[in-house]
Write a protein that holds these residues in place. Sequence first.
Motif, PDB file in Angstrom:
ATOM      1  N   GLY A  99       0.827  -1.202   0.000  1.00  0.00           N
ATOM      2  CA  GLY A  99       0.000   0.000   0.000  1.00  0.00           C
ATOM      3  C   GLY A  99       0.861   1.252   0.000  1.00  0.00           C
ATOM      4  O   GLY A  99       2.081   1.196   0.215  1.00  0.00           O
ATOM      5  N   GLN A 100       0.226   2.377  -0.245  1.00  0.00           N
ATOM      6  CA  GLN A 100       0.922   3.658  -0.242  1.00  0.00           C
ATOM      7  C   GLN A 100       1.036   4.197   1.174  1.00  0.00           C
ATOM      8  O   GLN A 100       0.185   3.918   2.038  1.00  0.00           O
ATOM      9  CB  GLN A 100       0.177   4.669  -1.112  1.00  0.00           C
ATOM     10  N   GLY A 101       2.078   4.965   1.398  1.00  0.00           N
ATOM     11  CA  GLY A 101       2.253   5.573   2.713  1.00  0.00           C
ATOM     12  C   GLY A 101       3.076   6.840   2.620  1.00  0.00           C
ATOM     13  O   GLY A 101       3.730   7.110   1.599  1.00  0.00           O
ATOM     14  N   LEU A 102       3.040   7.629   3.674  1.00  0.00           N
ATOM     15  CA  LEU A 102       3.827   8.861   3.761  1.00  0.00           C
ATOM     16  C   LEU A 102       4.688   8.784   5.007  1.00  0.00           C
ATOM     17  O   LEU A 102       4.179   8.626   6.121  1.00  0.00           O
ATOM     18  CB  LEU A 102       2.905  10.080   3.823  1.00  0.00           C
ATOM     19  N   LEU A 167       4.843   6.786  10.008  1.00  0.00           N
ATOM     20  CA  LEU A 167       4.199   6.380   8.762  1.00  0.00           C
ATOM     21  C   LEU A 167       2.714   6.715   8.834  1.00  0.00           C
ATOM     22  O   LEU A 167       2.024   6.329   9.777  1.00  0.00           O
ATOM     23  CB  LEU A 167       4.381   4.879   8.537  1.00  0.00           C
ATOM     24  N   ALA A 168       2.239   7.443   7.830  1.00  0.00           N
ATOM     25  CA  ALA A 168       0.820   7.751   7.701  1.00  0.00           C
ATOM     26  C   ALA A 168       0.287   7.063   6.459  1.00  0.00           C
ATOM     27  O   ALA A 168       0.946   7.049   5.418  1.00  0.00           O
ATOM     28  CB  ALA A 168       0.596   9.259   7.594  1.00  0.00           C
ATOM     29  N   ILE A 169      -0.912   6.493   6.562  1.00  0.00           N
ATOM     30  CA  ILE A 169      -1.506   5.812   5.413  1.00  0.00           C
ATOM     31  C   ILE A 169      -2.846   6.467   5.087  1.00  0.00           C
ATOM     32  O   ILE A 169      -3.499   7.057   5.966  1.00  0.00           O
ATOM     33  CB  ILE A 169      -1.702   4.310   5.678  1.00  0.00           C
ATOM     34  N   PRO A 170      -3.271   6.378   3.811  1.00  0.00           N
ATOM     35  CA  PRO A 170      -4.499   7.074   3.393  1.00  0.00           C
ATOM     36  C   PRO A 170      -5.750   6.581   4.083  1.00  0.00           C
ATOM     37  O   PRO A 170      -6.682   7.343   4.303  1.00  0.00           O
ATOM     38  CB  PRO A 170      -4.561   6.788   1.880  1.00  0.00           C
ATOM     39  N   ALA A 209       2.526  -9.147   9.303  1.00  0.00           N
ATOM     40  CA  ALA A 209       1.455  -9.005  10.289  1.00  0.00           C
ATOM     41  C   ALA A 209       1.260  -7.551  10.704  1.00  0.00           C
ATOM     42  O   ALA A 209       0.118  -7.094  10.900  1.00  0.00           O
ATOM     43  CB  ALA A 209       1.766  -9.870  11.518  1.00  0.00           C
ATOM     44  N   ASP A 210       2.368  -6.802  10.814  1.00  0.00           N
ATOM     45  CA  ASP A 210       2.253  -5.380  11.145  1.00  0.00           C
ATOM     46  C   ASP A 210       1.529  -4.626  10.037  1.00  0.00           C
ATOM     47  O   ASP A 210       0.718  -3.728  10.298  1.00  0.00           O
ATOM     48  CB  ASP A 210       3.644  -4.780  11.367  1.00  0.00           C
ATOM     49  N   ALA A 211       1.828  -4.985   8.772  1.00  0.00           N
ATOM     50  CA  ALA A 211       1.158  -4.338   7.644  1.00  0.00           C
ATOM     51  C   ALA A 211      -0.326  -4.686   7.612  1.00  0.00           C
ATOM     52  O   ALA A 211      -1.167  -3.838   7.286  1.00  0.00           O
ATOM     53  CB  ALA A 211       1.833  -4.752   6.339  1.00  0.00           C
ATOM     54  N   GLN A 212      -0.667  -5.934   7.960  1.00  0.00           N
ATOM     55  CA  GLN A 212      -2.079  -6.318   7.999  1.00  0.00           C
ATOM     56  C   GLN A 212      -2.842  -5.496   9.032  1.00  0.00           C
ATOM     57  O   GLN A 212      -3.983  -5.072   8.798  1.00  0.00           O
ATOM     58  CB  GLN A 212      -2.203  -7.817   8.318  1.00  0.00           C
ATOM     59  N   LYS A 213      -2.230  -5.258  10.178  1.00  0.00           N
ATOM     60  CA  LYS A 213      -2.864  -4.433  11.208  1.00  0.00           C
ATOM     61  C   LYS A 213      -2.983  -2.982  10.739  1.00  0.00           C
ATOM     62  O   LYS A 213      -4.017  -2.339  10.927  1.00  0.00           O
ATOM     63  CB  LYS A 213      -2.052  -4.497  12.501  1.00  0.00           C
ATOM     64  N   LEU A 214      -1.903  -2.486  10.137  1.00  0.00           N
ATOM     65  CA  LEU A 214      -1.872  -1.092   9.727  1.00  0.00           C
ATOM     66  C   LEU A 214      -2.936  -0.798   8.677  1.00  0.00           C
ATOM     67  O   LEU A 214      -3.612   0.231   8.731  1.00  0.00           O
ATOM     68  CB  LEU A 214      -0.476  -0.749   9.191  1.00  0.00           C
ATOM     69  N   TYR A 215      -3.094  -1.711   7.716  1.00  0.00           N
ATOM     70  CA  TYR A 215      -4.052  -1.502   6.624  1.00  0.00           C
ATOM     71  C   TYR A 215      -5.398  -2.176   6.894  1.00  0.00           C
ATOM     72  O   TYR A 215      -6.238  -2.222   6.005  1.00  0.00           O
ATOM     73  CB  TYR A 215      -3.465  -2.013   5.311  1.00  0.00           C
TER      74      TYR A 215
END
Length: 413
Positions: A99-102, A167-170, A209-215
Amino acid sequence: MNSFEWLIGLRYTRAKRRNGFISFISAASMGGIALGVIALITVLSVMNGFQREIRGRILEVASHVQAGGEGGRLARWQEADATLKQHPDVVASAPYVQGQGLLWHEGATQGAMVRGIVPKLEEQVAGLGSHMVGGSLDALKTGEFNVVLGQELARALGVGLGDKVTLAIPQGNITPAGMMPRFRSFTVVGLFRIDMYQYDAGLALVDLADAQKLYRLGEDISGIRLKITDPLAAPTVRETLQASHQSLWISDWTMENSNYFRAVQIEKRMMSLILTLIVGIAAFNLVSSLVMTVTDKQADIAILRTLGASPGSILKIFVIQGATIGIVGTLVGVLCGTLLAYNVGAVVSFFEGLLNFKILSPQVYLISSVPSEVLVGDVVFVGTVSLVLAFLATLYPSWRAARINPAEALRYE
């Protein structure tokens, strides 16, 4: 051909003519052919090397084949993974979230592609681990919210190993003030360098797993990355997998980078056409040289005709002369062009040091040095084109020599 035709044709090639300008034109034609062949072989080899280098670096990060679900989300991915690995050409697989992130750190911000991976599985489908310049992919552990950054991305943010980045995600949270992006602090535990700017400056790796939680994907993932036995066979493998997995959307690395490789192929063809004109110009010079030689040798031609030489023999003499110039020019060009192509990197480095100027900027050309790959097929193609053009250039002057009337040629001798 009769031996006397070879003897005279080769002698005309070697002999010092009364008109020195004709000799100069012949030498210029030979040099022009050699120069054109050198340029063509060198340019094609550099473009082959450029394509090989970029392809190799893309495959260090991109998957040979990847399968995903509709909407960028794949549920019950373990079942799909098991069936995909049954294909005989698939040697490894790894799940991923993308995914995209800032990212920002102390006022510096950079956009990035965030990819969640399982380090041990990722190592089986890509070679990113061998390009680590600090830390390790194994430091990406579930629940610790660590991140591995491209070296250029880390430099733009001003961070190093152990630093914190946000990290910020849309996909944001709904609040009374409206939609707010979600934030998470990550610790930098690794840096990599592919020497391909778009990845070094735009890719961040986190634990799956961290990405799954984040998104907020739950147990779902974005897709599965596959490694196959032959990367160049990826389109064929993709078609086979797509036919047997209609519910999945399957792509390969050539599709994801199709515009780039199509542009390289078009550029290679156009450069081949343009540089072939150099050989064509040299062939026109060969025509001029042979026409002047025929004019200069009219008396010799007339004497040969009176001694019994046929028009066909006269034609063969000048074909041999022109073909000899073409063959020698082509052989010299192939030899020098191949040597230059194998050493073009060292030659460019020498001039870069001499001029104190970087010819290839990695931000523009994605690579920092001039690569080269000499393909036998390209060398054979260039040599064949050169010989064909040289042979065609001999036909008109030779035909003109064969039509000379002995009586007219000897009238004023």
